[in-house]
Design a protein around this motif. Structure first.
Motif, short mmCIF file in Angstrom:
data_model
loop_
_atom_site.label_atom_id
_atom_site.label_comp_id
_atom_site.label_asym_id
_atom_site.label_seq_id
_atom_site.Cartn_x
_atom_site.Cartn_y
_atom_site.Cartn_z
N GLY A 36 0.14 5.03 -0.98
CA GLY A 36 -0.94 5.16 -0.01
C GLY A 36 -0.45 5.65 1.34
N THR B 20 -0.93 2.51 7.08
CA THR B 20 -1.99 1.86 7.83
C THR B 20 -1.73 2.04 9.31
OG1 THR B 20 -2.15 0.22 6.06
CG2 THR B 20 -3.23 -0.31 8.15
N HIS C 66 0.83 -1.21 0.00
CA HIS C 66 0.00 0.00 0.00
C HIS C 66 0.87 1.26 0.00
CE1 HIS C 66 -3.40 2.56 0.88
NE2 HIS C 66 -2.82 3.00 1.98
#
Length: 301
Positions: free
Chosen positions: A172, A175, A167
């Motif tokens: 991105g 997380t 990710h």
């Protein structure tokens, strides 16, 4: 207690911020103790109490927030990078010894929990340090992960780490994972009930800028960190290790095993109670007094 707001340059040109507590009852330049906190913590979580005890004993004290946390700069926010943090510990020492009120030849380091591991690392590799206190220390990332991650969660954890890498590689945002949780069976960095109770109370009472989240990558980086492997290199710098006999967060057995590898001069104190009892009440009185006496003996003598 008088204290000064300070800032200094950390790794990657990030500005780190904290407090400087001048030594009491002295007109000359005095020794300094540099203090840093544990996993996800900010300086308001009782670092000020320890600094005040040291200052009353005639020791300068410097506390600060790790990069990416609290009042300090750095990104990604809420990411724990142990290498970055122990290098910034050394940057804090460099800042401290440039001050005219500090005796640059008498530097102590104090770390608790995750920074208890940093204190071991810094004392082993930075011989500007003349005394070290490592309290309820994180000594082995692999050892702690084996104890804290339930066997049926290991595959899921590995999948989450791999997914987060993909990710982030694709651009991105990191997380996030809770630091603590009220449900001990839920996923969190520190799933222990005592951790949830302490962080919830301490953040509400005195540290509203603490956030109950860390990047998933922090767990991966912490799992690679093995500061206990450096402990034999601390000597001849005097070491005091303070271990909680009921510690379920940084398992005391790991600290005891590491202590056996340390060389003289060394001292260990095993206290009653768990990981967080050192920050308030009788546990704080015992631990802060032991640390103060260690630093006074080796830095003010």
């Amino acid at each position: 207690m008088n204290r000064e707001d300070i800032e200094f340059q950390g790794e990657g040109d990030a500005t780190l911020r904290g407090w400087f507590y001048p030594a009491k009852n002295t007109s000359a330049c005095a020794p300094v103790v540099v203090l840093a906190h544990g996993l996800s913590c900010v300086k308001e979580m009782h670092l000020d109490d320890y600094a005040a005890v040291f200052a009353e004993a005639g020791l300068n004290a410097l506390v600060y927030d790790h990069q990416n946390f609290g009042d300090s700069d750095g990104a990604p926010r809420q990411e724990v990078d142990p290498v970055l943090q122990y290098r910034d510990f050394r940057n804090a020492i460099t800042y401290a010894i440039t001050r005219p009120d500090v005796d640059a030849s008498k530097v102590g380091v104090w770390g608790s929990s995750f920074s208890g591991g940093h204190a071991l690392m810094v004392a082993a590799i930075d011989k500007r340090v003349k005394a070290v206190v490592s309290q309820v220390p994180f000594v082995s990332g692999s050892g702690i992960l084996r104890r804290l991650i339930r066997p049926d969660f290991i595959a899921h954890t590995r999948a989450a780490l791999g997914g987060d890498r993909l990710h982030r590689f694709a651009g991105g945002e990191p997380t996030m994972l809770p630091v603590v949780t009220p449900d001990p069976t839920a996923q969190a960095v520190m799933p222990a009930t005592e951790a949830y109770e302490w962080f919830s109370k301490t953040s509400a009472d005195r540290a509203p800028n603490w956030k109950n989240e860390m990047t998933v990558r922090s767990l991966e980086l912490a799992g690679e960190y093995e500061p206990g492997s450096y402990i034999s290199r601390i000597a001849p710098t005097p070491l005091l290790m303070i271990v909680a006999g009921e510690d379920a967060v940084a398992p005391f057995e790991l600290a005891l095993d590491a202590y056996e590898e340390a060389r003289e001069p060394k001292q260990i104190i095993v206290t009653r109670g768990g990981h967080f009892d050192a920050y308030s009440g009788p546990g704080f009185d015992e631990c802060s007094a032991a640390a103060r006496d260690h630093f006074v003996k080796y830095l003010r003598a």
